[in-house]
Design a protein around this motif. Structure first.
Motif, mmCIF file in Angstrom:
data_model
loop_
_atom_site.group_PDB
_atom_site.id
_atom_site.type_symbol
_atom_site.label_atom_id
_atom_site.label_comp_id
_atom_site.label_asym_id
_atom_site.label_seq_id
_atom_site.Cartn_x
_atom_site.Cartn_y
_atom_site.Cartn_z
ATOM 1 N N GLY A 1 0.805 -1.219 0.000
ATOM 2 C CA GLY A 1 0.000 0.000 0.000
ATOM 3 C C GLY A 1 0.835 1.265 0.000
ATOM 4 N N SER A 2 2.016 1.195 0.620
ATOM 5 C CA SER A 2 2.856 2.394 0.686
ATOM 6 C C SER A 2 3.419 2.796 -0.670
ATOM 7 N N PHE A 3 3.407 1.857 -1.638
ATOM 8 C CA PHE A 3 3.929 2.166 -2.966
ATOM 9 C C PHE A 3 2.833 2.515 -3.976
ATOM 10 N N VAL A 4 1.571 2.389 -3.569
ATOM 11 C CA VAL A 4 0.480 2.568 -4.516
ATOM 12 C C VAL A 4 0.517 3.940 -5.168
ATOM 13 N N ARG A 5 0.787 4.992 -4.405
ATOM 14 C CA ARG A 5 0.815 6.344 -4.962
ATOM 15 C C ARG A 5 2.208 6.761 -5.412
ATOM 16 N N THR A 6 3.226 6.397 -4.644
ATOM 17 C CA THR A 6 4.580 6.846 -4.966
ATOM 18 C C THR A 6 5.213 6.056 -6.101
ATOM 19 N N ASP A 7 4.887 4.749 -6.204
ATOM 20 C CA ASP A 7 5.499 3.904 -7.244
ATOM 21 C C ASP A 7 4.492 2.817 -7.629
ATOM 22 N N PRO A 8 3.477 3.164 -8.428
ATOM 23 C CA PRO A 8 2.419 2.211 -8.769
ATOM 24 C C PRO A 8 2.942 0.939 -9.432
ATOM 25 N N GLU A 9 3.979 1.059 -10.269
ATOM 26 C CA GLU A 9 4.517 -0.119 -10.952
ATOM 27 C C GLU A 9 5.140 -1.090 -9.942
ATOM 28 N N ARG A 10 5.844 -0.527 -8.952
ATOM 29 C CA ARG A 10 6.430 -1.370 -7.899
ATOM 30 C C ARG A 10 5.316 -2.042 -7.095
ATOM 31 N N ALA A 11 4.256 -1.314 -6.801
ATOM 32 C CA ALA A 11 3.129 -1.883 -6.061
ATOM 33 C C ALA A 11 2.504 -3.030 -6.853
ATOM 34 N N ARG A 12 2.347 -2.842 -8.164
ATOM 35 C CA ARG A 12 1.779 -3.896 -9.006
ATOM 36 C C ARG A 12 2.659 -5.147 -8.972
ATOM 37 N N GLU A 13 3.975 -4.967 -9.086
ATOM 38 C CA GLU A 13 4.895 -6.104 -9.062
ATOM 39 C C GLU A 13 4.811 -6.847 -7.728
ATOM 40 N N LEU A 14 4.716 -6.102 -6.646
ATOM 41 C CA LEU A 14 4.647 -6.728 -5.318
ATOM 42 C C LEU A 14 3.334 -7.480 -5.135
ATOM 43 N N ILE A 15 2.245 -6.942 -5.680
ATOM 44 C CA ILE A 15 0.962 -7.647 -5.595
ATOM 45 C C ILE A 15 1.049 -8.992 -6.320
ATOM 46 N N LEU A 16 1.685 -8.994 -7.494
ATOM 47 C CA LEU A 16 1.842 -10.246 -8.238
ATOM 48 C C LEU A 16 2.724 -11.232 -7.485
ATOM 49 N N GLU A 17 3.796 -10.743 -6.870
ATOM 50 C CA GLU A 17 4.675 -11.612 -6.083
ATOM 51 C C GLU A 17 3.910 -12.194 -4.883
ATOM 52 N N PHE A 18 3.105 -11.364 -4.236
ATOM 53 C CA PHE A 18 2.326 -11.822 -3.083
ATOM 54 C C PHE A 18 1.303 -12.868 -3.522
ATOM 55 N N ALA A 19 0.670 -12.639 -4.676
ATOM 56 C CA ALA A 19 -0.314 -13.595 -5.180
ATOM 57 C C ALA A 19 0.344 -14.943 -5.480
ATOM 58 N N GLU A 20 1.528 -14.930 -6.113
ATOM 59 C CA GLU A 20 2.225 -16.169 -6.435
ATOM 60 C C GLU A 20 2.712 -16.875 -5.171
ATOM 61 N N PHE A 21 3.147 -16.090 -4.183
ATOM 62 C CA PHE A 21 3.589 -16.675 -2.915
ATOM 63 C C PHE A 21 2.438 -17.415 -2.234
ATOM 64 N N THR A 22 1.282 -16.780 -2.140
ATOM 65 C CA THR A 22 0.142 -17.429 -1.496
ATOM 66 C C THR A 22 -0.372 -18.600 -2.316
ATOM 67 N N ARG A 23 -0.336 -18.498 -3.654
ATOM 68 C CA ARG A 23 -0.771 -19.618 -4.488
ATOM 69 C C ARG A 23 0.081 -20.852 -4.217
ATOM 70 N N TYR A 24 1.382 -20.685 -4.143
ATOM 71 C CA TYR A 24 2.280 -21.815 -3.886
ATOM 72 C C TYR A 24 2.050 -22.373 -2.479
ATOM 73 N N SER A 25 1.943 -21.484 -1.508
ATOM 74 C CA SER A 25 1.816 -21.924 -0.112
ATOM 75 C C SER A 25 0.519 -22.679 0.142
ATOM 76 N N PHE A 26 -0.530 -22.338 -0.605
ATOM 77 C CA PHE A 26 -1.832 -22.962 -0.369
ATOM 78 C C PHE A 26 -2.248 -23.905 -1.498
ATOM 79 N N ARG A 27 -1.287 -24.340 -2.295
ATOM 80 C CA ARG A 27 -1.639 -25.236 -3.391
ATOM 81 C C ARG A 27 -2.186 -26.539 -2.827
ATOM 82 N N ALA A 28 -3.065 -27.189 -3.561
ATOM 83 C CA ALA A 28 -3.828 -28.333 -3.031
ATOM 84 C C ALA A 28 -3.254 -29.675 -3.415
#
Length: 392
Positions: free
Chosen positions: A203-230
């Motif tokens: 959230g701290s990068f959403v306004r100051t560096d939107p591209e960095r925020a987008r990259e981190l959201i994708l990394e977080f999504a992939e991290f949780t996908r792997y951790s909770f894979r079935a």
């Protein structure tokens, strides 16, 4: 043509030589053990109609009966040989045997039918009991004469052996359920604080560096996908390291230059299979409890070395460390209550138990730590191990 004939002659000579060496007793022993092995394989998958259909032919050979069936309280799962038209009578007798857990011998009077050419004259029904003494199925040996004492004993012993195979199948199933439960426990231990802090950092990068925020959201999504894979009890070192890299990317966004990472990975060990989520919790532990409490810059080092038949992996931090006695007490508490993640070792006890369960007691974690001296956790992973294969 000549080479094919020579090969055929050589095969005949070899067969005759082998038959000449083996005695009749040795040949009989081999035949019984070979047939038992063929029957054991489908039984070890559990008593399903498909498994029963594969096993009954070999079980009938072991018993030496005219027909053989496997039944549960509700149906004949499979039948090989004679006796199919007596299905209702045999099922009723099998249900009674399962209920009482007592073997039953049926004579011609109990197996009457309207067919004048019916060859069936009797049957032996024996329960398939597990270690707890309970019976969930029965073996039905069908004969074309009055059941002789030898056949009765063969049917009873075969039923006892088949019950032991089903008990082993249940043990394997229990082990798999336990492994899945342990993985669920590790997933449950993914710190809510990490999730909160990760989203705050993004959230701290959403306004100051939107591209960095987008990259981190994708990394977080992939991290949780792997951790909770079935699927998959195992993964590869390469997959585990990819997830760890995503985790560290998110943590570096939060800690900035305070968090340094050092990787030394031998390329030849990347395909090595290891239990799912057995390395990632150690890295989380290093960051969460080792470095987050240390003022200034902290370093997490991950090393994976090729050691012949093994892969040696270490996760080390130069953080605050801890008293070894406190660590030992915390591990004991974690073993007693795996759901409690309040200790300073997220999943440490869980990972150690899983490694020992899969590879043997000599492959548990080795932890070196002291107050102010950081923490080093080491593990050894066999490159090749029976039944260990990473899932896609």
């Amino acid at each position: 043509m000549i080479s094919a004939l020579a090969a055929a002659l050589f095969a005949v000579v070899r067969l005759r030589a082998r038959q000449g060496i083996a005695t009749a007793t040795q040949r009989a022993t081999y035949d019984v053990l070979h047939t038992a092995g063929l029957a054991a394989e489908p039984l070890r998958t559990g008593l399903t109609p498909a498994g029963a259909a594969k096993a009954v032919r070999h079980l009938r050979t072991l018993v030496g009966s005219a027909g053989l069936a496997l039944a549960d309280p509700d149906r004949l799962l499979a039948l090989d040989g004679r006796g199919g038209h007596h299905g209702e009578q045999l099922l009723a007798a099998a249900a009674s045997t399962i209920r009482t857990r007592r073997s039953t011998v049926l004579g011609e009077s109990e197996l009457r039918c309207d067919r004048v050419d019916c060859p069936v004259r009797g049957a032996v029904i024996a329960p398939l009991t597990g270690p707890d003494g309970r019976a969930g199925a029965a073996l039905v040996a069908i004969v074309d004469d009055q059941p002789a004492p030898g056949l009765v004993q063969a049917a009873l012993e075969t039923a006892h052996w088949a019950g032991a195979q089903l008990a082993l199948a249940e043990l394997d199933s229990s082990r798999e359920r336990l492994a899945r439960a342990e993985v669920r426990a590790l997933r449950a231990q993914i710190s809510p604080h990490f999730i909160y802090n990760a989203l705050t950092a993004i959230g701290s990068f959403v306004r100051t560096d939107p591209e960095r925020a987008r990259e981190l959201i994708l990394e977080f999504a992939e991290f949780t996908r792997y951790s909770f894979r079935a699927h998959g009890e195992f993964t590869t070192l390469a997959e585990e390291l990819r997830s760890i890299d995503r985790y560290l990317t998110i943590e570096r966004a939060r800690f900035g230059d305070r968090l340094q990472v050092k990787l030394q990975i031998a390329p030849e060990v990347l395909p090595v299979s290891l239990p799912f989520l057995c390395l990632q919790p150690l890295v989380e532990n290093a960051v969460r409890h080792g470095l987050s409490r240390k003022p200034g810059v902290g370093m997490v080092s991950i090393e994976a070395r090729d050691a012949g038949a093994e892969c040696h992996i270490t996760v080390e931090d130069d953080g605050v460390g801890m008293d070894p006695a406190v660590l030992a007490a915390g591990i004991a508490e974690a073993a007693a209550d795996p759901a409690d993640d309040s200790g300073q070792h997220v999943g440490l006890s869980n990972v150690d138990e899983r490694l020992r369960s899969v590879f043997g007691d000599q492959f548990g974690l080795v932890v070196e730590t002291d107050l102010g001296s950081g923490t080093k956790v080491s593990m050894r992973i066999p490159k090749f191990h029976r039944h260990v294969r990473a899932s896609a």
